[in-house]
Design a protein around this motif. Structure first.
Motif, PDB file in Angstrom:
ATOM      1  N   VAL A   1      12.628  13.645  12.116  1.00 47.07           N
ATOM      2  CA  VAL A   1      12.170  13.183  10.801  1.00 47.07           C
ATOM      3  C   VAL A   1      12.099  11.659  10.752  1.00 47.07           C
ATOM      4  O   VAL A   1      11.071  11.081  10.345  1.00 47.07           O
ATOM      5  CB  VAL A   1      13.090  13.720   9.692  1.00 47.07           C
ATOM      6  CG1 VAL A   1      12.743  13.084   8.352  1.00 47.07           C
ATOM      7  CG2 VAL A   1      12.979  15.237   9.602  1.00 47.07           C
ATOM      8  N   LEU A   2      13.163  10.974  11.160  1.00 47.71           N
ATOM      9  CA  LEU A   2      13.206   9.514  11.024  1.00 47.71           C
ATOM     10  C   LEU A   2      12.171   8.832  11.917  1.00 47.71           C
ATOM     11  O   LEU A   2      11.516   7.870  11.493  1.00 47.71           O
ATOM     12  CB  LEU A   2      14.606   8.995  11.336  1.00 47.71           C
ATOM     13  CG  LEU A   2      15.702   9.436  10.355  1.00 47.71           C
ATOM     14  CD1 LEU A   2      17.064   8.911  10.794  1.00 47.71           C
ATOM     15  CD2 LEU A   2      15.382   8.958   8.939  1.00 47.71           C
ATOM     16  N   MET A   3      12.003   9.317  13.141  1.00 49.76           N
ATOM     17  CA  MET A   3      11.028   8.688  14.030  1.00 49.76           C
ATOM     18  C   MET A   3       9.600   9.011  13.615  1.00 49.76           C
ATOM     19  O   MET A   3       8.700   8.174  13.783  1.00 49.76           O
ATOM     20  CB  MET A   3      11.291   9.086  15.479  1.00 49.76           C
ATOM     21  CG  MET A   3      12.590   8.535  16.021  1.00 49.76           C
ATOM     22  SD  MET A   3      12.751   8.669  17.816  1.00 49.76           S
ATOM     23  CE  MET A   3      11.623   7.393  18.365  1.00 49.76           C
ATOM     24  N   ALA A   4       9.373  10.198  13.069  1.00 48.63           N
ATOM     25  CA  ALA A   4       8.030  10.522  12.571  1.00 48.63           C
ATOM     26  C   ALA A   4       7.689   9.641  11.367  1.00 48.63           C
ATOM     27  O   ALA A   4       6.558   9.146  11.249  1.00 48.63           O
ATOM     28  CB  ALA A   4       7.948  11.993  12.190  1.00 48.63           C
ATOM     29  N   VAL A   5       8.660   9.444  10.479  1.00 48.75           N
ATOM     30  CA  VAL A   5       8.448   8.538   9.339  1.00 48.75           C
ATOM     31  C   VAL A   5       8.155   7.135   9.842  1.00 48.75           C
ATOM     32  O   VAL A   5       7.201   6.475   9.386  1.00 48.75           O
ATOM     33  CB  VAL A   5       9.678   8.542   8.413  1.00 48.75           C
ATOM     34  CG1 VAL A   5       9.593   7.400   7.399  1.00 48.75           C
ATOM     35  CG2 VAL A   5       9.813   9.871   7.681  1.00 48.75           C
ATOM     36  N   ALA A   6       8.962   6.658  10.795  1.00 44.28           N
ATOM     37  CA  ALA A   6       8.765   5.303  11.336  1.00 44.28           C
ATOM     38  C   ALA A   6       7.383   5.166  11.970  1.00 44.28           C
ATOM     39  O   ALA A   6       6.708   4.139  11.787  1.00 44.28           O
ATOM     40  CB  ALA A   6       9.849   4.994  12.366  1.00 44.28           C
TER      41      ALA A   6
ATOM     42  N   VAL B   1       0.898   1.920  19.734  1.00 44.30           N
ATOM     43  CA  VAL B   1       2.282   1.622  19.339  1.00 44.30           C
ATOM     44  C   VAL B   1       2.853   2.705  18.420  1.00 44.30           C
ATOM     45  O   VAL B   1       3.923   3.258  18.697  1.00 44.30           O
ATOM     46  CB  VAL B   1       2.386   0.217  18.708  1.00 44.30           C
ATOM     47  CG1 VAL B   1       3.801  -0.032  18.193  1.00 44.30           C
ATOM     48  CG2 VAL B   1       2.007  -0.854  19.724  1.00 44.30           C
ATOM     49  N   PRO B   2       2.178   3.067  17.309  1.00 45.57           N
ATOM     50  CA  PRO B   2       2.706   4.164  16.482  1.00 45.57           C
ATOM     51  C   PRO B   2       2.759   5.497  17.234  1.00 45.57           C
ATOM     52  O   PRO B   2       3.666   6.311  17.007  1.00 45.57           O
ATOM     53  CB  PRO B   2       1.731   4.246  15.307  1.00 45.57           C
ATOM     54  CG  PRO B   2       1.047   2.932  15.273  1.00 45.57           C
ATOM     55  CD  PRO B   2       0.961   2.496  16.696  1.00 45.57           C
ATOM     56  N   SER B   3       1.799   5.724  18.136  1.00 46.52           N
ATOM     57  CA  SER B   3       1.770   6.988  18.870  1.00 46.52           C
ATOM     58  C   SER B   3       2.936   7.110  19.843  1.00 46.52           C
ATOM     59  O   SER B   3       3.432   8.211  20.097  1.00 46.52           O
ATOM     60  CB  SER B   3       0.449   7.130  19.624  1.00 46.52           C
ATOM     61  OG  SER B   3      -0.632   7.185  18.720  1.00 46.52           O
TER      62      SER B   3
ATOM     63  N   VAL C   1       4.616   5.130   9.090  1.00 50.64           N
ATOM     64  CA  VAL C   1       4.690   3.874   8.321  1.00 50.64           C
ATOM     65  C   VAL C   1       4.189   2.717   9.176  1.00 50.64           C
ATOM     66  O   VAL C   1       3.436   1.846   8.703  1.00 50.64           O
ATOM     67  CB  VAL C   1       6.125   3.626   7.825  1.00 50.64           C
ATOM     68  CG1 VAL C   1       6.265   2.218   7.245  1.00 50.64           C
ATOM     69  CG2 VAL C   1       6.523   4.667   6.775  1.00 50.64           C
ATOM     70  N   LEU C   2       4.581   2.697  10.444  1.00 47.66           N
ATOM     71  CA  LEU C   2       4.107   1.656  11.361  1.00 47.66           C
ATOM     72  C   LEU C   2       2.600   1.731  11.513  1.00 47.66           C
ATOM     73  O   LEU C   2       1.908   0.695  11.494  1.00 47.66           O
ATOM     74  CB  LEU C   2       4.790   1.834  12.719  1.00 47.66           C
ATOM     75  CG  LEU C   2       4.447   0.831  13.820  1.00 47.66           C
ATOM     76  CD1 LEU C   2       4.848  -0.577  13.405  1.00 47.66           C
ATOM     77  CD2 LEU C   2       5.149   1.213  15.121  1.00 47.66           C
TER      78      LEU C   2
END
Length: 208
Positions: free
Chosen positions: A165-170, A192-194, A173-174
């Motif tokens: 959850v936290l890394m998917a949100v990050a 970078v987001p991928s 958002v990024l």
């Protein structure tokens, strides 16, 4: 019951020891990252397309790419797992485990299908993707048929959910912020987001 799902007070001499094939692990991570790149690219391309039909098709293809990428990463990761016993996979559970990732990808990427998605939309999309990754993973694990009981360490289970959850949100958002940065190249805005989203998909798998 929790004792049928979590590993509680089991003697260590009853545990099976496994190893992973490093090449298949690397392939599974590469698939997760590639699927994330293509899905975000299709959403970005759809946002630039004036026609409603073209936008919907781009969104649909993006959802399919991300959902199937999550699913493929999981089962390549399972092929990488070498257990000291024979393992079979139930076809029904294997196919059904596609659904959470595909549905979560649709709900999440639809939130990104605007020119300027708000931070709240990006966070919501990340939570949905993270939940979909987790549901896909644990439903996919139910496809395993073997002469052993499958149990999860409760702390690692919680950690896997948090990572997803936290890394998917990050990641989302990024992505939302980098899309509008004039000093970032098109590849930076996608890659970078991928990388973060790919880490969310593969990280929760190998943690649990």
């Amino acid at each position: 019951m929790l004792s049928n799902f979590f590993l509680l007070q089991t003697p260590t001499d009853h545990l099976l020891h496994a190893r992973h094939d490093p090449l298949l692990v690397a392939l599974s991570i590469a698939v997760a990252i590639a699927a994330s790149v293509l899905a975000l690219y299709l959403v970005q391309a759809g946002n630039r397309t004036p026609g409603r039909f073209q936008r919907q098709m781009a969104l649909l293809c993006g959802c399919a790419t991300l959902g199937l990428g999550i699913w493929a990463m999981h089962f390549i990761g399972m092929l990488a797992l070498d257990l000291p016993l024979e393992v079979h996979y139930h076809i029904g559970w294997t196919l059904a485990s596609m659904v959470p990732g595909m549905l979560a990808s649709w709900l999440a990427l639809r939130n990104l299908g605007t020119a300027t998605p708000s931070t709240l939309r990006l966070v919501a999309a990340g939570v949905v993707v993270g939940a979909g990754i987790a549901l896909m993973h644990y439903s996919g694990m139910e496809a395993m048929h073997m002469q052993a009981d499958l149990r999860y360490d409760p702390w690692l289970f919680a950690a896997s959910l948090a990572v997803a959850v936290l890394m998917a949100v990050a990641a989302l958002v990024l992505w939302g912020r980098m899309v509008h940065r004039s000093d970032a190249s098109p590849w930076q805005r996608l890659v970078v987001p991928s990388l973060v989203l790919g880490a969310a998909i593969s990280g929760m798998h190998y943690i649990s």
